[in-house]
Design an enzyme around this catalytic site. Structure first.
Site, mmCIF file in Angstrom:
data_model
loop_
_atom_site.group_PDB
_atom_site.id
_atom_site.type_symbol
_atom_site.label_atom_id
_atom_site.label_comp_id
_atom_site.label_asym_id
_atom_site.label_seq_id
_atom_site.Cartn_x
_atom_site.Cartn_y
_atom_site.Cartn_z
ATOM 1 N N ARG A 175 0.815 -1.220 0.000
ATOM 2 C CA ARG A 175 0.000 0.000 0.000
ATOM 3 C C ARG A 175 0.846 1.267 0.000
ATOM 4 N NH1 ARG A 175 -4.191 -0.475 4.760
ATOM 5 N NH2 ARG A 175 -2.801 -2.085 5.572
ATOM 6 N N LYS A 222 9.092 -2.704 3.417
ATOM 7 C CA LYS A 222 8.458 -1.697 4.278
ATOM 8 C C LYS A 222 9.317 -1.378 5.494
ATOM 9 C CE LYS A 222 4.707 -2.774 6.605
ATOM 10 N NZ LYS A 222 3.309 -2.952 7.060
ATOM 11 N N GLY A 281 1.270 -15.935 7.072
ATOM 12 C CA GLY A 281 0.797 -15.517 8.368
ATOM 13 C C GLY A 281 1.892 -15.340 9.396
ATOM 14 N N ASN A 340 39.259 21.705 -12.525
ATOM 15 C CA ASN A 340 39.835 20.506 -11.909
ATOM 16 C C ASN A 340 39.678 19.245 -12.742
ATOM 17 O OD1 ASN A 340 37.041 20.749 -11.461
ATOM 18 N ND2 ASN A 340 37.122 19.374 -9.708
ATOM 19 N N ALA A 368 43.106 40.008 -12.405
ATOM 20 C CA ALA A 368 41.765 39.694 -12.903
ATOM 21 C C ALA A 368 41.800 39.350 -14.386
ATOM 22 C CB ALA A 368 40.835 40.879 -12.665
#
Length: 468
Positions: free
Chosen positions: A17, A24, A89, A395, A432
């Site tokens: 379900r 589960k 069961g 890299n 820069a």
């Protein structure tokens, strides 16, 4: 074997379900598998009760995943598995345990619980065991509670001598009106299990072998009613999983409040069970804290931040909408806003990682500043070095990752690319707009710019205009 208990945890369910791929029992709430909560609670109970104990985990659906989880558990030496080949069961599940682990017959007691009840704690097991031990004539006890909605649950039918558990499909209309129900948690004397288990039949409307048949009025068994159904809440749907997670979160937040953690809007925070937070920390709305995250004292985590399996030391600030996974943030560092620290990011004390900066598998020492729009991967950066806007450590060459090393007290200008492997020394200056492919020694200045060419009046050759 005296003073011993075999703990059988039923974990063979598919979780049909829930519509999940894993068993589960491995569905997670508050960051940990459902099964883990039950295992830890049972082992704590046994340890504090001075009982020699072992867990038999009954597996079925995708049993290899459960066995893999078991192999990583910190107390795996106490965990064994048994395979329920077909879902016939709960009594059949218990038979599977004794079949695959026959030494479980030697334990004085047998405890049975389900793997999908993560709110169970040591206290519930303690109460059951105390009742069983208090009366030498008893051969078994079952935890029960009054259900707001008993639909689908076994009813507790009291008799002259004991009681029986009647499954809903087999219950009469009158029995279905009963609201005291079975929790699925039992402690029995193993001698009783050995005497009765083999006699249980599947002559019922489900055609299954019911473990509840161990409890009949003719046996000296007793129901132990608990005041709340909450500890026994089982999970069969994703909605129920969310409800239990909400309960875990509320419990966690309450604990952290008492320890001096401030949540500005606790209802909007998601926090896993294993997360720790130090005194004086402030958690803003919409924060997600997952896994083994550890947050120190006096830390600020602003709105929308996501932190998984990371360590954040005292006084650090995680500004809005930052994402940390497998990261280490040292004292008084500032991260963000909107920064990403990936696995292996190690950010030094008083360092600053600004907006739209990504750091992966890199160590940045004290006082390093990478303020905006940069990528730092597979790098080492020394103390007090400043990295300008638009920096990229190149890299990856398409096959392998390479290292970038930058010394302390250096200045890296905006829009600099460094082609790894490369080393920049201490007190160096990189201008820069440079693409640096050769190492730069201590104290050196590096620049790689093409000579600027300006052609008067030539812009019209390059500017595009729309045709009318």
């Amino acid at each position: 074997m005296s003073d011993s208990i075999g703990i059988v945890i039923l974990a063979a369910g598919k979780g049909t379900r829930m519509k999940i791929e894993t068993p589960k029992a491995l569905a997670k709430t508050a960051g940990r598998p459902l099964l883990e909560y039950v295992v830890d609670a049972a082992l704590n109970f046994a340890s504090h009760s001075s009982l020699k104990a072992e867990i038999g985990l009954v597996v079925g659906h995708k049993k290899e995943l459960l066995e893999e989880w078991l192999s990583t558990h910190s107390q795996k030496q106490f965990l064994k598995t048994a395979w329920q080949k077909e879902q016939n069961g709960t009594a059949d599940a218990l038979k599977s345990c004794f079949h695959d682990q026959p030494h479980f017959w030697d334990y004085t007691y047998t405890l049975v619980a389900c793997a999908d009840t993560p709110l169970l704690e040591e206290a519930e097991f303690n109460k059951l065991f105390e009742v069983l031990k208090a009366d030498p004539k008893l051969v078994g006890v079952a935890a029960t509670f009054e259900a707001h909605d008993p639909t689908g649950l076994g009813r507790i039918v009291h008799g002259k001598n004991g009681f029986q558990i009647v499954e809903e499909k087999d219950a009469s209309p009158e029995q279905r009106k009963i609201t005291e129900v079975n929790s699925g948690v039992y402690i029995l004397k193993t001698s009783h299990v050995k005497e009765v288990l083999g006699t249980i039949s599947n002559n019922n409307k489900s055609g299954e072998f019911y473990l509840t048949d161990l409890f009949q009025d003719k046996y000296s068994v007793k129901p132990v009613k608990f005041p709340s159904e909450v500890p026994f809440l089982g999970i069969n749907t994703l909605e129920q999983l969310a409800e239990v997670t909400k309960l875990f979160r509320a419990k966690k937040l309450k604990k952290l409040f008492t320890e001096g953690v401030e949540f500005l809007n606790p209802d909007s925070v998601h926090i896993d069970d294993a997360v720790t937070i130090g005194v004086g920390s402030i958690i803003y709305p919409g924060v997600t804290l997952l896994g083994n995250t550890k947050i120190g004292n006096g830390v600020v985590v602003e709105t929308g931040s996501f932190i998984r399996d990371s360590i954040v030391h005292d006084g650090a600030e995680i500004l809005a909408h930052s994402y940390l996974e497998g990261a280490l943030v040292h004292k008084d560092a500032t991260i963000g806003p909107m920064a990403r620290l990936r696995q292996g990011a190690d950010i030094g004390p008083e360092a600053k990682i600004g907006n739209f900066v990504e750091v992966k598998k890199s160590k940045l020492d004290k006082g390093v500043k990478v303020s905006h729009l940069s990528y730092v991967g597979d790098a080492e950066i020394g103390e007090n070095t400043n990295i300008g806007c638009g920096f990229i450590s190149c890299n990856y060459d398409g096959a392998n990752k390479h290292k970038t090393k930058i010394g302390k007290n250096s200045f890296i200008g905006s829009d600099v690319q460094m082609i790894a492997p490369i080393e920049i020394g201490n007190d160096a200056f990189v201008a820069a707009g440079s693409t640096i492919s050769k190492s730069v020694p201590d104290g050196a200045f590096a620049i790689t710019r093409a000579q600027q060419v300006t052609k008067e009046g030539a812009a019209k050759r390059f500017i595009k205009t729309k045709k009318s």
